[in-house]
Design a protein around this motif. Sequence first.
Motif, short mmCIF file in Angstrom:
data_model
loop_
_atom_site.label_atom_id
_atom_site.label_comp_id
_atom_site.label_asym_id
_atom_site.label_seq_id
_atom_site.Cartn_x
_atom_site.Cartn_y
_atom_site.Cartn_z
N CYS A 296 0.80 -1.20 -0.05
CA CYS A 296 0.02 0.08 -0.10
C CYS A 296 0.79 1.29 -0.10
O CYS A 296 0.73 2.10 -0.54
N ASN A 297 1.85 1.27 0.85
CA ASN A 297 2.90 2.27 1.07
C ASN A 297 3.51 2.55 -0.45
O ASN A 297 3.68 3.91 -0.88
N SER A 298 3.98 1.31 -1.28
CA SER A 298 4.64 1.93 -2.48
C SER A 298 3.90 2.39 -3.64
O SER A 298 4.38 2.98 -4.38
N THR A 299 2.45 2.26 -3.43
CA THR A 299 1.44 2.83 -4.23
C THR A 299 1.12 4.23 -3.56
O THR A 299 0.12 4.97 -4.45
N ALA A 300 1.54 4.83 -2.65
CA ALA A 300 1.22 6.04 -2.03
C ALA A 300 -0.08 5.98 -1.72
O ALA A 300 -0.86 7.16 -1.65
N ARG A 368 -10.09 -3.47 -3.54
CA ARG A 368 -10.48 -3.98 -4.77
C ARG A 368 -11.08 -3.02 -5.65
O ARG A 368 -11.28 -3.32 -6.88
N TYR A 369 -11.78 -2.07 -5.09
CA TYR A 369 -12.29 -1.10 -5.66
C TYR A 369 -11.86 0.36 -5.79
O TYR A 369 -12.31 1.32 -6.03
N SER A 370 -10.41 0.20 -5.40
CA SER A 370 -9.59 1.53 -5.67
C SER A 370 -8.86 1.01 -7.23
O SER A 370 -7.70 0.61 -6.99
N SER A 371 -9.34 1.64 -8.11
CA SER A 371 -8.72 1.58 -9.36
C SER A 371 -7.31 1.89 -9.67
O SER A 371 -6.39 1.20 -10.26
N SER A 372 -7.13 3.10 -9.05
CA SER A 372 -5.68 3.72 -9.05
C SER A 372 -4.77 2.69 -8.44
O SER A 372 -3.64 2.59 -8.89
N PHE A 373 -5.15 1.82 -7.46
CA PHE A 373 -4.36 1.14 -6.79
C PHE A 373 -4.19 -0.02 -7.60
O PHE A 373 -2.89 -0.59 -8.05
N LEU A 374 -5.13 -0.65 -8.18
CA LEU A 374 -5.17 -1.92 -8.90
C LEU A 374 -4.45 -1.88 -10.25
O LEU A 374 -3.45 -2.64 -10.58
N ASP A 375 -4.31 -0.49 -11.03
CA ASP A 375 -3.79 -0.51 -12.14
C ASP A 375 -2.18 -0.29 -11.72
O ASP A 375 -1.35 -0.62 -12.78
N ARG A 376 -1.75 -0.05 -10.66
CA ARG A 376 -0.29 0.13 -10.36
C ARG A 376 0.16 -1.32 -10.07
O ARG A 376 1.26 -1.56 -10.01
N LEU A 377 -0.53 -2.54 -9.94
CA LEU A 377 -0.33 -3.87 -9.52
C LEU A 377 -0.56 -4.74 -10.48
O LEU A 377 0.25 -5.63 -10.62
N GLU A 378 -1.56 -4.46 -11.22
CA GLU A 378 -1.93 -5.67 -12.20
C GLU A 378 -0.92 -5.54 -13.42
O GLU A 378 -0.63 -4.39 -13.84
N ASP A 430 1.63 -11.74 -11.12
CA ASP A 430 1.97 -10.28 -11.01
C ASP A 430 1.94 -9.59 -9.72
O ASP A 430 1.63 -10.70 -8.60
N GLY A 431 2.00 -8.49 -9.33
CA GLY A 431 2.06 -8.09 -7.96
C GLY A 431 0.62 -8.00 -7.55
O GLY A 431 0.37 -8.37 -6.25
N PHE A 521 9.91 3.40 -14.43
CA PHE A 521 10.79 3.65 -13.36
C PHE A 521 10.09 3.74 -11.97
O PHE A 521 10.43 3.25 -11.01
N GLN A 522 8.86 4.45 -12.29
CA GLN A 522 8.27 4.78 -10.83
C GLN A 522 7.49 3.38 -10.42
O GLN A 522 7.07 3.32 -9.22
N ASP A 523 7.67 2.07 -11.10
CA ASP A 523 7.15 0.98 -10.61
C ASP A 523 8.24 0.23 -9.64
O ASP A 523 7.91 -0.66 -9.06
N PHE A 524 9.23 0.69 -9.74
CA PHE A 524 10.41 -0.13 -9.17
C PHE A 524 10.04 -0.35 -7.69
O PHE A 524 10.09 -1.41 -7.12
N PRO A 525 9.53 0.56 -6.82
CA PRO A 525 9.21 0.48 -5.57
C PRO A 525 8.06 -0.61 -5.33
O PRO A 525 8.14 -1.43 -4.25
N ILE A 526 7.30 -0.66 -6.17
CA ILE A 526 6.09 -1.55 -6.25
C ILE A 526 6.62 -2.93 -6.34
O ILE A 526 6.06 -3.77 -5.69
N ILE A 527 7.61 -3.19 -7.29
CA ILE A 527 7.82 -4.49 -7.58
C ILE A 527 8.53 -4.97 -6.40
O ILE A 527 8.30 -6.24 -5.73
N LEU A 528 9.37 -4.18 -5.83
CA LEU A 528 10.24 -4.40 -4.52
C LEU A 528 9.05 -4.79 -3.49
O LEU A 528 9.41 -5.78 -2.81
N ALA A 529 8.08 -3.86 -3.40
CA ALA A 529 7.29 -4.31 -2.46
C ALA A 529 6.45 -5.44 -2.53
O ALA A 529 6.24 -6.35 -1.28
N SER A 530 6.13 -5.95 -3.53
CA SER A 530 5.26 -6.97 -3.78
C SER A 530 6.18 -7.98 -3.57
O SER A 530 5.57 -9.34 -3.31
N PHE A 531 7.35 -8.22 -3.70
CA PHE A 531 8.23 -9.27 -3.49
C PHE A 531 8.18 -9.29 -1.83
O PHE A 531 8.59 -10.49 -1.45
N GLY A 532 8.32 -8.09 -1.28
CA GLY A 532 8.51 -8.38 0.21
C GLY A 532 9.45 -9.06 0.69
O GLY A 532 9.42 -9.65 1.79
#
Lengths: 540, 254
Positions: A296-300, A368-378, A430-431, A521-532
């Motif tokens: 959640c934090n990685s997607t702000a 699940r209903y936050s499309s801005s969040f899902l867009d960044r993970l899917e 995927d994430g 570039f901006q997806d890097f923190p998200i990929i990192l966080a989704s590996f955790g």
Amino acid sequence: MAVLERIADNTAGSASFAELCRSLWADKAVATEDKAARLCRLECGVNTLPDVCQWLTRDLDFIFATLIVEQTARPGWSLTYVFYKDAASPWVHVAVQLDAGVSALPSLVGLAHGPSFDWHERETEDLFGLKFEGHPRLGEFVLHEDWPEGVNPMRRDFDARARFVPRARDPRWEPPTVVVDPGAFTMPVGPVFSDFAESAHFLLETVGEDVIRTIPRFFYKYRGVEKIAEGQPADRALLLAERFSGIAAFAHGLAFCQAVEAICGVAPPPRARALRTALAELERLRSHAAAITGICNSTALAVATSQAALIEESLLRLSCEATGHRYLFGAVVPGGIACDPAEPNCRHLVAAVEEIAEGLRNLLRMLRYSSSFLDRLEGVGVVADGYARSYGLVGPIARACGVARDIRKLFPYAAYSAVDFSVPVEQEGDGYARLRVLFREAEQSVAIIHDVLSSLPQGPVRLDQIRPRAGAALAAVEAPLGAAFHWLRLDQDGKVARYRVTPPSFTNWHGFHIAAENFAFQDFPIILASFGLSNAECDR
Amino acid sequence: MANWVLKGLLSGIKSSDYPRAGDDAPGVSPGRPVGTRLNSTTAAEQLVARCPTAAIARADGGVAVDHGRCVHCFRCRRDVAEPAEWQQGFEWGAYAGEPALRKLAKIFGRSLHVRFVDAGACGACMSEARQINNPYYNMHRLGIFTTPTPRNADVLLVAGPVSDAMRLPLRKTYEALPTPKRVVAIGACAASGGIFGPSFAAAAGAAGIIPVDVVVPGCPPPPLAILHGLLLAVERKPPSALMSPPPQRTTEPA
Ligand code: SF4
């Protein structure tokens, strides 16, 4: 074809598996079995090693778990390659001996599932000074470039207390050229980066907008745990097992204690086994909550981050109430558990984790209903089909790409054979798939805690005295981040002769680069966080 | 569309009362052993023998505890003849050496920027450091912020025994901080090397590599202890001590 059919019939039990090995490798390998430990041991020569491993991984779909290297009493080396597969198959240990003068053996990275051997060979080359012929990238792995050549800390004659091996930086040293694409350049990230990131280094190869590939570099946090454990009494080494990765302290402490128990031939009482199960799940729940917070934090997504962080903090406090420690340090001991929660405490714990499960369900519903969040993970950080197998990936990351492997089911320990739970699997890799696996596993953990604590057996929580014995054993647990393998050898005084840990972060960081290719570039923190993953756990 | 604003508002205010008041909510701190008066010397010897990191030493009338070495293993508390006294609370931050004349509070004012460096920490210290950002501890309400670059930082927060490969990055980060600067070392590893250092792969804590001002012992120190250490670094809270002797015997009433 006949062989394959026989295999299909024969992988069912370890007895028949050893017979199968004998019939196939009659003149080349010696197969022995240990039914109690569900283990088949295959001893072969160095030249047969690639064929045997190829057979196991390609034909039988076994997964490589860990490589155990030991310096033998008779000058020389013993290498044990450990494989596992499913709940019906035994552990397979493929063992080779090297004589004193020999320090090279064939690399297995070219085989089917070859990548899973890669990091183990590199690590062994660095720490033991054994060479793997045919490996394309040896050197500068665990020990960085300014470590003196030819000083191998895991060898017997290296003194672990030696302070800061003296060295001079070679002024001509330059990082190896890694850029492949025309016009590309690399952008370094780390080892000190971001707010609270663990120390690690990533070279991002880019042509400007997108990152083409990621070249990670780890072991900034190498503390030589396997080496400094040697010579310590088991109860002192337990501190290392717990604390090399504080966020999975219980799982690793448990694996260590299980290895001690297997060596000494004792089994903890039923109440201890049940409590171990409950605490292991409490740790998984907290670890997964932390991973969800990180995503959640990685997607702000600030409010979601706060909500997840509140859940994480509640779980830390619950752990402290249950065992006295927020990270469950000191809770597990050889022969049982060090603390015996009273009945009301157990009820309180069950009620509290159920409330937390409700909180997690709400959080997921909103995510699940936050499309801005899902867009960044899917579709972000995809581990493509097949890689999970060839890299031998473990844990939630493997389960998010369709590999339903879980040590709790394959080789049940503690009280897992007595509880009913499922292993959630997603397919996309995927994430978002990883996030869903985390939520679903957390749900299962709550159910397990509920089951175990509401029918807790009475009786003692630990064995009185354990007589130390010489011997060796492999223990495996499903740590929050995936399968962890602890190999322990004790001498007759109960001191550690060899301790080998293969934590899930070591296995899974190896696969990180697959997910970190061709992204913005901006997806890097998200990929990192989704590996955790944890670098403390990987580096040891 | 999920209504996050509403969700956030409905959660209410969760922040701890610390530092305005204490905080004794269950589970905020594991507590720690302190110097204890003991009835028998054998009991004292047992505690000394039990302690795996030599944090416990015989002292006049009982045992003393060196908090910088204690790794919270509970072995001086469980299954012993006379357990060490366990003290709740979390105001554990202590000056690493002689506190110089500081008067920094004015310079740093009410806002403090922190750069964190992981020098081989196990993850628990890092996790606790991360928690000071969660709504319970909420460092922002105290004017404490993290910054991604050391150039903007006032305080270097360091955890871990300082693994070999992190010596140089740690020193470079320290040098990149503008003066005046303060270093807060958190956790038993950063305080003393913990169970890892000194060895071939790790130093005996941060003080061997860079000057350390404040030590927050604990394995790991809970979030409120880390907050205390940060507040101590800018003199907004008084220090605790690293050594805890057994309490003096008070004269018995006749
Ligand atoms: S809790 Fe601390 S003082 Fe007590 S035995 Fe463990 S390390 Fe020593």
